[in-house]
Scaffold this motif. Structure first.
Motif, PDB file in Angstrom:
ATOM      1  N   LEU A 282       0.826  -1.210   0.000  1.00 31.99           N
ATOM      2  CA  LEU A 282       0.000   0.000   0.000  1.00 31.99           C
ATOM      3  C   LEU A 282       0.859   1.257   0.000  1.00 31.99           C
ATOM      4  N   ASN A 283       1.961   1.219   0.734  1.00 32.17           N
ATOM      5  CA  ASN A 283       2.853   2.363   0.762  1.00 32.17           C
ATOM      6  C   ASN A 283       3.499   2.589  -0.604  1.00 32.17           C
ATOM      7  N   LEU A 284       3.929   1.507  -1.251  1.00 34.04           N
ATOM      8  CA  LEU A 284       4.532   1.636  -2.585  1.00 34.04           C
ATOM      9  C   LEU A 284       3.521   2.121  -3.616  1.00 34.04           C
ATOM     10  N   LEU A 285       2.286   1.628  -3.516  1.00 32.09           N
ATOM     11  CA  LEU A 285       1.246   2.082  -4.450  1.00 32.09           C
ATOM     12  C   LEU A 285       0.927   3.560  -4.229  1.00 32.09           C
ATOM     13  N   GLN A 286       0.946   3.989  -3.002  1.00 33.12           N
ATOM     14  CA  GLN A 286       0.674   5.393  -2.727  1.00 33.12           C
ATOM     15  C   GLN A 286       1.810   6.270  -3.224  1.00 33.12           C
ATOM     16  N   ALA A 287       3.042   5.817  -3.069  1.00 32.86           N
ATOM     17  CA  ALA A 287       4.201   6.629  -3.463  1.00 32.86           C
ATOM     18  C   ALA A 287       4.392   6.642  -4.971  1.00 32.86           C
ATOM     19  N   TYR A 288       4.249   5.489  -5.630  1.00 37.65           N
ATOM     20  CA  TYR A 288       4.587   5.400  -7.055  1.00 37.65           C
ATOM     21  C   TYR A 288       3.389   5.101  -7.960  1.00 37.65           C
ATOM     22  N   GLY A 289       2.223   4.889  -7.380  1.00 37.78           N
ATOM     23  CA  GLY A 289       1.039   4.559  -8.168  1.00 37.78           C
ATOM     24  C   GLY A 289       0.442   5.782  -8.848  1.00 37.78           C
TER      25      GLY A 289
END
Length: 78
Positions: free
Chosen positions: A70-77
């Motif tokens: 979820l953190n990666l999707l928020q940062a790079y999504g």
């Protein structure tokens, strides 16, 4: 994708809470209600306790992977 990960995260958190509460503490814990209290004198813990430990660790790993995803999707999504 984000909604699915959020749902899995909440379910994993609830399941992990239940598993931690089922662990045997100093006083016997709730695991004795489900057969965890029957122990052999030769072994340190029962099969139920060992399986409960495995399920708790697996649930914690799923919870951790959901948080990172979820953190990666928020940062790079998007």
């Amino acid at each position: 994708m984000i909604l699915a990960l959020q749902i899995i995260l909440v379910l994993a958190a609830v399941i992990m809470t239940v598993f931690v509460l089922l662990h045997k503490g100093k006083g016997g814990g709730l695991s004795s209600l489900f057969g965890g209290g029957v122990q052999s004198n030769l072994s340190g813990s029962t099969v139920v306790e060992k399986n409960l430990n495995r399920y708790t660790v697996l649930t914690a790993l799923i919870w951790l992977v959901c948080i990172v995803a979820l953190n990666l999707l928020q940062a790079y999504g998007n």
